[in-house]
Design a protein around this motif. Structure first.
Motif, short mmCIF file in Angstrom:
data_model
loop_
_atom_site.label_atom_id
_atom_site.label_comp_id
_atom_site.label_asym_id
_atom_site.label_seq_id
_atom_site.Cartn_x
_atom_site.Cartn_y
_atom_site.Cartn_z
N GLU A 165 0.80 -1.23 0.00
CA GLU A 165 0.00 0.00 0.00
C GLU A 165 0.83 1.28 0.00
O GLU A 165 0.36 2.32 -0.44
CB GLU A 165 -1.01 0.03 1.15
CG GLU A 165 -0.39 0.20 2.52
CD GLU A 165 -0.15 -1.11 3.26
OE1 GLU A 165 0.15 -1.05 4.46
OE2 GLU A 165 -0.26 -2.17 2.66
N ASP A 166 2.07 1.21 0.49
CA ASP A 166 2.87 2.43 0.53
C ASP A 166 4.34 2.21 0.17
O ASP A 166 5.14 3.14 0.25
CB ASP A 166 2.77 3.12 1.90
CG ASP A 166 3.21 2.22 3.04
OD1 ASP A 166 3.79 1.14 2.79
OD2 ASP A 166 2.96 2.60 4.20
N ASP A 167 4.72 0.99 -0.22
CA ASP A 167 6.07 0.65 -0.66
C ASP A 167 7.13 0.90 0.43
O ASP A 167 8.30 1.04 0.13
CB ASP A 167 6.43 1.39 -1.94
CG ASP A 167 7.52 0.67 -2.73
OD1 ASP A 167 7.51 -0.57 -2.75
OD2 ASP A 167 8.39 1.35 -3.30
N ARG A 168 6.69 0.93 1.70
CA ARG A 168 7.65 1.08 2.80
C ARG A 168 8.12 -0.29 3.25
O ARG A 168 7.41 -1.29 3.12
CB ARG A 168 7.01 1.78 4.00
CG ARG A 168 6.76 3.24 3.79
CD ARG A 168 6.29 3.96 5.05
NE ARG A 168 5.35 3.17 5.83
CZ ARG A 168 5.43 2.99 7.16
NH1 ARG A 168 6.39 3.53 7.84
NH2 ARG A 168 4.53 2.27 7.79
N GLU A 169 9.35 -0.33 3.80
CA GLU A 169 9.86 -1.56 4.40
C GLU A 169 9.88 -1.39 5.92
O GLU A 169 10.31 -0.36 6.43
CB GLU A 169 11.28 -1.86 3.92
CG GLU A 169 11.33 -2.36 2.51
CD GLU A 169 12.72 -2.78 2.09
OE1 GLU A 169 13.63 -2.91 2.94
OE2 GLU A 169 12.90 -2.99 0.88
N THR A 170 9.39 -2.43 6.61
CA THR A 170 9.40 -2.43 8.06
C THR A 170 9.80 -3.81 8.57
O THR A 170 9.66 -4.81 7.87
CB THR A 170 8.01 -2.09 8.65
OG1 THR A 170 7.08 -3.09 8.26
CG2 THR A 170 7.53 -0.72 8.20
N VAL A 171 10.29 -3.85 9.81
CA VAL A 171 10.51 -5.11 10.49
C VAL A 171 9.16 -5.49 11.08
O VAL A 171 8.53 -4.69 11.78
CB VAL A 171 11.58 -4.99 11.59
CG1 VAL A 171 11.71 -6.29 12.35
CG2 VAL A 171 12.92 -4.60 10.97
N PHE A 172 8.70 -6.70 10.80
CA PHE A 172 7.36 -7.10 11.17
C PHE A 172 7.38 -8.36 12.03
O PHE A 172 8.00 -9.35 11.67
CB PHE A 172 6.53 -7.34 9.90
CG PHE A 172 5.11 -7.74 10.15
CD1 PHE A 172 4.21 -6.84 10.72
CD2 PHE A 172 4.67 -9.01 9.84
CE1 PHE A 172 2.90 -7.21 10.95
CE2 PHE A 172 3.35 -9.39 10.08
CZ PHE A 172 2.47 -8.49 10.63
N PHE A 173 6.71 -8.29 13.16
CA PHE A 173 6.52 -9.41 14.06
C PHE A 173 5.07 -9.85 13.92
O PHE A 173 4.18 -9.21 14.47
CB PHE A 173 6.80 -9.00 15.51
CG PHE A 173 8.22 -8.62 15.78
CD1 PHE A 173 9.09 -9.53 16.35
CD2 PHE A 173 8.69 -7.35 15.47
CE1 PHE A 173 10.41 -9.18 16.62
CE2 PHE A 173 10.00 -7.00 15.74
CZ PHE A 173 10.87 -7.92 16.31
N PRO A 174 4.78 -10.92 13.17
CA PRO A 174 3.39 -11.29 12.90
C PRO A 174 2.66 -11.77 14.15
O PRO A 174 3.22 -12.45 14.99
CB PRO A 174 3.50 -12.42 11.88
CG PRO A 174 4.90 -12.87 11.90
CD PRO A 174 5.73 -11.79 12.50
N GLY A 175 1.39 -11.39 14.22
CA GLY A 175 0.49 -11.84 15.28
C GLY A 175 -0.45 -12.89 14.72
O GLY A 175 -0.31 -13.36 13.59
N PRO A 176 -1.47 -13.25 15.50
CA PRO A 176 -2.40 -14.30 15.09
C PRO A 176 -3.26 -13.93 13.88
O PRO A 176 -3.83 -14.82 13.24
CB PRO A 176 -3.25 -14.53 16.33
CG PRO A 176 -3.12 -13.29 17.13
CD PRO A 176 -1.76 -12.74 16.83
N GLU A 177 -3.35 -12.66 13.56
CA GLU A 177 -4.15 -12.23 12.40
C GLU A 177 -3.37 -12.30 11.09
O GLU A 177 -3.89 -11.98 10.03
CB GLU A 177 -4.69 -10.81 12.63
CG GLU A 177 -3.66 -9.71 12.56
CD GLU A 177 -2.76 -9.59 13.81
OE1 GLU A 177 -1.82 -8.77 13.74
OE2 GLU A 177 -2.99 -10.28 14.80
N ALA A 178 -2.10 -12.73 11.14
CA ALA A 178 -1.25 -12.78 9.96
C ALA A 178 -1.01 -14.21 9.50
O ALA A 178 -0.98 -15.13 10.31
CB ALA A 178 0.09 -12.10 10.26
N HIS A 179 -0.83 -14.37 8.18
CA HIS A 179 -0.42 -15.66 7.64
C HIS A 179 0.48 -15.45 6.43
O HIS A 179 0.51 -14.37 5.85
CB HIS A 179 -1.64 -16.52 7.27
CG HIS A 179 -2.46 -15.98 6.15
ND1 HIS A 179 -3.48 -15.08 6.34
CD2 HIS A 179 -2.41 -16.22 4.83
CE1 HIS A 179 -4.02 -14.79 5.18
NE2 HIS A 179 -3.39 -15.46 4.24
#
Length: 66
Positions: A43-57
């Motif tokens: 959606e915005d072409d940004r890069e982030t460090v992501f720690f997935p929660g239960p809503e992610a797959h």
């Protein structure tokens, strides 16, 4: 959760009619494919460090399964 570079991470909305986020995993922080991941969000072409929660797959890239 395990992923490879190139896989997609999808984060489902937490609220009714909320946005669904999708991003490409561009870097792994651990060689075994466990989180966190560096993700480039569509959606915005940004890069982030992501720690997935239960809503992610993870959706494998290129039709790979498992």
């Amino acid at each position: 959760m395990h992923a490879e570079v190139g896989d997609w991470i999808v984060v489902e909305a937490l609220h009714l009619d909320g946005p669904r986020r999708r991003g490409r995993i561009v870097q792994l922080e651990h060689p075994d494919g466990t989180p966190p991941y560096v993700v480039r969000w569509t959606e915005d072409d940004r890069e982030t460090v992501f720690f997935p929660g239960p809503e992610a797959h993870v959706e494998p890239a290129g039709g790979r399964t498992g």
